[in-house]
Motif scaffolding. Structure first.
Motif, short mmCIF file in Angstrom:
data_model
loop_
_atom_site.label_atom_id
_atom_site.label_comp_id
_atom_site.label_asym_id
_atom_site.label_seq_id
_atom_site.Cartn_x
_atom_site.Cartn_y
_atom_site.Cartn_z
N ALA A 110 0.83 -1.21 0.00
CA ALA A 110 0.00 0.00 0.00
C ALA A 110 0.86 1.25 0.00
O ALA A 110 0.61 2.20 -0.77
CB ALA A 110 -0.94 -0.01 1.21
N GLU A 111 1.89 1.28 0.83
CA GLU A 111 2.77 2.44 0.88
C GLU A 111 3.57 2.58 -0.42
O GLU A 111 3.87 3.69 -0.86
CB GLU A 111 3.70 2.35 2.08
N ALA A 112 3.89 1.45 -1.05
CA ALA A 112 4.65 1.50 -2.31
C ALA A 112 3.83 2.09 -3.43
O ALA A 112 4.34 2.87 -4.25
CB ALA A 112 5.12 0.09 -2.68
N PHE A 113 2.55 1.74 -3.50
CA PHE A 113 1.74 2.16 -4.63
C PHE A 113 0.97 3.45 -4.38
O PHE A 113 0.66 4.18 -5.33
CB PHE A 113 0.75 1.05 -5.00
N ALA A 114 0.65 3.74 -3.11
CA ALA A 114 -0.22 4.89 -2.86
C ALA A 114 0.21 5.76 -1.70
O ALA A 114 -0.50 6.70 -1.34
CB ALA A 114 -1.66 4.39 -2.60
N GLY A 115 1.36 5.47 -1.09
CA GLY A 115 1.78 6.21 0.08
C GLY A 115 3.17 6.78 -0.04
O GLY A 115 3.59 7.25 -1.09
N ALA A 116 3.91 6.71 1.05
CA ALA A 116 5.23 7.33 1.11
C ALA A 116 6.24 6.68 0.17
O ALA A 116 7.26 7.29 -0.17
CB ALA A 116 5.76 7.27 2.55
N GLY A 117 5.98 5.44 -0.26
CA GLY A 117 6.91 4.75 -1.14
C GLY A 117 6.66 4.96 -2.62
O GLY A 117 7.43 4.43 -3.44
N ARG A 118 5.65 5.72 -2.95
CA ARG A 118 5.36 5.97 -4.37
C ARG A 118 6.59 6.60 -5.05
O ARG A 118 7.21 7.51 -4.50
CB ARG A 118 4.16 6.91 -4.49
N ASP A 119 6.92 6.08 -6.22
CA ASP A 119 8.07 6.56 -7.02
C ASP A 119 9.42 6.11 -6.47
O ASP A 119 10.46 6.58 -6.94
CB ASP A 119 8.06 8.08 -7.18
N HIS A 120 9.42 5.22 -5.48
CA HIS A 120 10.67 4.64 -4.99
C HIS A 120 10.77 3.20 -5.47
O HIS A 120 9.77 2.50 -5.60
CB HIS A 120 10.74 4.69 -3.46
#
Length: 304
Positions: A110-120
């Motif tokens: 969830a954080e990868a796709f829509a939270g703090a991890g987006r674009d990482h």
């Protein structure tokens, strides 16, 4: 469209999703803990309530461990699915493809796709809640380690016994996993409460400890100093091993933003990589992260 679920020991939450970060809540039901037929019927009813077409996939975030090789779930607080191949059994019962991952992995997704991890590229989602856990997402895909136990930095004898904070000696505490000295014993919300009791002989909830610290209380400051030292060391080791670009922190202590900033500074001092921006950050998704993670699982695995 898919139907995604966040299944805990007390509640099943459902939503429909048209993308990894686009979910529409459908409803919730009490979790049937002891009757698999009723459990499957509850899932089926929520799928129908959401209007998903016949044969469309189901994606599930569940408390517990999911073995990626056998599909067997270990979910002690939901006996009717404990020891089952949940994806296979539900798929056969409902006639739909089913994906299942544990809640910490879905938090990381969830954080990868829509939270703090987006674009990482590499995300290590760290949980500092009741206990300590985590999940790894690399290149837009969940990393599933042997036995479904990747990202579990909360276990193993890793806690220091000699610290820079008075009284300088820290005993190893017993962990529910059967080991002693695990980060899980001191790192989460219950952990910081144990540390405060150890230092001051006073029982306070974690929220009161962090609030008192932010308001200048010296006793709470000593507790936070000890907590940060004990947690930053193993987290820095995890960073050196995994190489994440960002570490979103979820769970109750993830809401203590000042504490997470202290932890970030301590971790960045202890890692090999030199980075001049925040690495350990509060999670951005505090509501419906399980549902978003389950949706992200399906779309990243290409079954949606």
């Amino acid at each position: 469209m898919i139907t995604c679920f966040d299944i805990g020991g007390t509640t099943i939450k459902a939503a429909t999703a048209t993308g990894p970060d686009t979910v529409t809540p459908v409803g919730r039901l009490p979790t049937p803990r002891d009757d698999f037929e009723l459990f499957a019927a509850s899932i089926s009813g929520l799928v129908e309530q959401g209007g998903a077409p016949s044969g469309t996939p189901i994606s599930i975030s569940v408390t517990g461990v999911v073995d990626p090789e056998t599909g067997v779930t270990t979910v002690a607080n939901i006996p009717c699915i404990d020891g089952r191949n949940l994806a296979g059994d539900l798929g056969n019962s409902l006639g739909r493809p089913v994906l299942v991952a544990n809640d910490a992995d879905c938090f990381a997704l969830a954080e990868a796709f829509a939270g703090a991890g987006r674009d990482h590229r590499v995300i290590f989602g760290a949980i500092l809640g009741t206990g300590v856990g985590g999940g790894i997402v690399a290149g837009g895909r969940l990393f599933r380690g042997g036995g479904g136990l990747s990202g579990e930095w909360g276990h193993g004898t890793a806690v220091a016994t000699q610290v820079s904070v008075p009284p300088f000696d820290m005993p190893h505490l017993s962990c529910g996993c059967g080991l002693v000295g695990c980060v899980d014993t001191v790192g989460g919300a219950r952990g910081i409460e144990k540390l405060h009791r150890h230092l001051h002989g006073v029982d306070l909830p974690s929220t009161a400890i962090t609030s008192a610290w932010e308001n200048g209380d010296p006793g709470a400051a000593q507790t936070v100093d000890l907590h940060v030292e004990l947690v930053s060391r193993p987290l820095a080791l995890a960073v050196n091993i995994i190489g994440p670009d960002i570490i979103p922190v979820g769970g109750g202590l993830g809401n203590a933003h000042a504490l997470i900033a202290r932890l970030d500074a301590a971790v960045r001092q202890r890692i090999l990589r030199k980075i001049d921006r925040p690495l350990v950050v509060p999670a951005q998704l505090t509501i419906d992260a399980g549902l978003i993670g389950a949706a992200s699982l399906a779309f990243s695995e290409g079954i949606a």
